[in-house]
Motif scaffolding. Structure first.
Motif, mmCIF file in Angstrom:
data_model
loop_
_atom_site.group_PDB
_atom_site.id
_atom_site.type_symbol
_atom_site.label_atom_id
_atom_site.label_comp_id
_atom_site.label_asym_id
_atom_site.label_seq_id
_atom_site.Cartn_x
_atom_site.Cartn_y
_atom_site.Cartn_z
ATOM 1 N N ILE A 1 0.847 -1.198 0.000
ATOM 2 C CA ILE A 1 0.000 0.000 0.000
ATOM 3 C C ILE A 1 0.882 1.247 0.000
ATOM 4 O O ILE A 1 0.616 2.221 -0.711
ATOM 5 N N ASN B 1 -2.450 -2.671 -8.191
ATOM 6 C CA ASN B 1 -2.197 -2.467 -6.762
ATOM 7 C C ASN B 1 -2.041 -0.978 -6.452
ATOM 8 O O ASN B 1 -2.570 -0.483 -5.453
ATOM 9 N N SER C 1 -4.529 1.270 -4.091
ATOM 10 C CA SER C 1 -4.056 1.999 -2.913
ATOM 11 C C SER C 1 -4.570 3.428 -2.920
ATOM 12 O O SER C 1 -4.974 3.964 -1.876
#
Length: 518
Positions: free
Chosen positions: A88, A161, A165
């Motif tokens: 993250i 990803n 985030s």
């Protein structure tokens, strides 16, 4: 004077978070207390983001925490129980770096005499957006990510990803009622009614689903999912000889790289990173495996005089043990930190040995011992417990300037590798930009070794290894439990453009594998 701003990380490992109880004493001052029954929440790793400013001499000018991102990351670890927020943090690091680039472009175009705050768009900030949706930072970032995937510079999974985030970061603040001048994206809450099981007295259970239009979509084809063939399974793709030569020149010759956001000046690359990357390349170690090496695994290779009167290594190839048996880490310490033995060229081992004799390393080692003693005195014994904990009795090879083991900051290796890769892409004209990560060094080691073993012959001209034996040998060195995993490396190498060069070109070091025995 020119200033350079960039986003950097601060890592805090293995600490216990206990929720404080705040009260006001008789003097009107706040007092912090803790419940005796509160054992706290273990946070194994927290990576915070900061905006750091340097002057043209690389001197630190300012250091400011990105509080909005850091509060979100803390919430993920403490409230949501996320054990590792590293992925993250990487996504937000990429996004806030993108914001800095937008701000720099805006500042360069800004004219105080002509700027009208009622008609012109505001300076890009994490919470200040243009009126037009397509011009907002979040949508520009999404479109930029998509182009990076198409160009082969970022993998699909990484891009998804990153955007995930960013979306979750803004959702966090939207749920808390933060007021944006314009919404970061279209947001809708859909309530689902789910049937409950027999143990519940309620017939239905409500669940709110937060949806947005900030998604990454890629067209699909029947064969490659819409992505160029050379960009498929990038994590397994070895570097071509030309790519590796260019990378090696940066690592071992110039040792200077371009930092993110500043393509006008080269900065020195610390020797710890060059050593780490070279070890990954010539041993097949993973990033975390190389980062946890210590003095007990390093030897001074024996030198002899050959028939020509030259000094040569008695054994051109040495064994290198890693894992629990050798007090270092493998990829999965939570499964018992499985041990294995790989190989390392004597020249590479000698380089590590010489570094550990240097004054630079000795100073870091003294700071490491002092830091360990200080943490133990403070009662932070959790740092030194567990399969993946710090062993204060070991002399770790890779230490920061302050003496902390660098395996606690694996993200720093990734960031430096990106700088090395970007330096090559900026400096040379290549048919395809280099897009591989540190893990691709492992694939390069595997393919080169397998190719060499298939061609190795004994004194009578017969092949020394059958394909099955060669494959099993490479699998063992890599620590693969299933030979099919190793086969994936080799299949990708054969399918990629110029893959034949990997099998045909002889690299400088490859001859040292002649003495490997089945």
């Amino acid at each position: 004077m020119a200033y350079v701003k960039q986003v950097e990380t601060t890592t805090i490992d293995n600490y216990i978070y206990r929720k404080p109880i705040i009260s006001i004493d008789i003097d009107g001052e706040p007092v912090k207390e803790y419940r005796r029954s509160d054992k706290g929440i273990l946070v194994k790793k927290m990576i915070f983001l900061n905006i750091v400013t340097y002057d043209e001499n690389d001197k630190l000018v300012s250091f400011e925490a990105i509080e909005q991102a850091n509060k979100f990351l803390l919430s993920k670890a403490i409230d949501d129980g996320v054990l590792d927020v590293a992925s993250i943090s990487r996504g937000l690091l990429h996004y806030f770096s993108f914001l800095l680039d937008l701000q720099l472009a805006w500042d360069n175009d800004f004219d105080e005499d002509t700027f009208d705050e009622f008609y012109d768009e505001p300076r890009p900030e994490w919470d200040r957006f243009p009126r037009s949706k397509r011009d907002r930072q979040t949508y520009l970032y999404r479109d930029g990510l998509k182009q990076l995937v198409i160009d082969g510079e970022v993998a699909k999974t990484t891009a998804k990803n990153y955007i995930g985030s960013v979306v979750n970061f803004y959702k966090y603040w939207m749920r808390r009622g933060y007021q944006f001048n314009n919404p970061p994206f279209e947001h809708e809450v859909v309530t689902l009614l789910l049937d409950t099981n027999a143990s519940s007295m309620k017939p239905h259970q409500k669940k709110d689903i937060h949806t947005t239009d900030l998604r990454l979509k890629f067209t699909r084809s029947s064969r490659s999912g819409g992505t160029a063939l050379e960009n498929l399974r990038r994590d397994l793709k070895p570097f071509t000889p030309r790519e590796w030569t260019a990378l090696q020149n940066v690592l071992m010759k110039s040792r200077r790289v371009l930092r993110h956001g500043d393509e006008t000046k080269l900065h020195s690359l610390p020797v710890e990173y060059t050593q780490h990357f070279m070890i990954c390349r010539y041993t097949g170690l993973r990033r975390e495996e190389a980062a946890s090496l210590h003095r007990g695994q390093i030897v001074n290779p024996e030198v002899v005089i050959n028939d020509s009167g030259q000094e040569v290594f008695k054994k051109p190839i040495l064994n290198l043990g890693i894992g629990d048996k050798y007090k270092s880490f493998t990829k999965t310490p939570e499964r018992g930190n499985k041990s294995r033995v790989t190989i390392i060229p004597a020249g590479a081992m000698k380089s590590l040995y010489d570094y550990m004799q240097s004054e630079r390393y000795q100073k870091r080692l003294i700071k490491f011992r002092s830091w360990c003693a200080s943490e133990i005195e403070k009662g932070n014994t959790h740092l030194f417990k567990g399969d993946d904990a710090i062993n204060p009795n070991l002399d770790y090879l890779f230490l920061t300037q302050t003496g902390k083991p660098m395996f606690l900051r694996l993200g720093d290796f990734t960031n430096k590798w990106v700088e090395v890769r970007n330096t090559v892409n900026h400096s040379l004209v290549l048919e395809h930009k280099i897009a591989g990560s540190i893990h691709n060094l492992r694939a390069t080691f595997a393919v080169d070794l397998f190719r060499h073993m298939l061609k190795a012959k004994d004194d009578e001209g017969r092949l020394k290894f059958t394909p099955d034996i060669a494959l099993d040998r490479v699998s063992a060195l890599l620590g693969h439990e299933d030979r099919s995993t190793t086969m994936d490396y080799l299949k990708i190498a054969q399918d990629m453009p110029m893959g034949d060069e990997i099998y045909e070109d002889v690299l400088d070091y490859i001859g040292v594998f002649d003495d490997i025995e089945a």
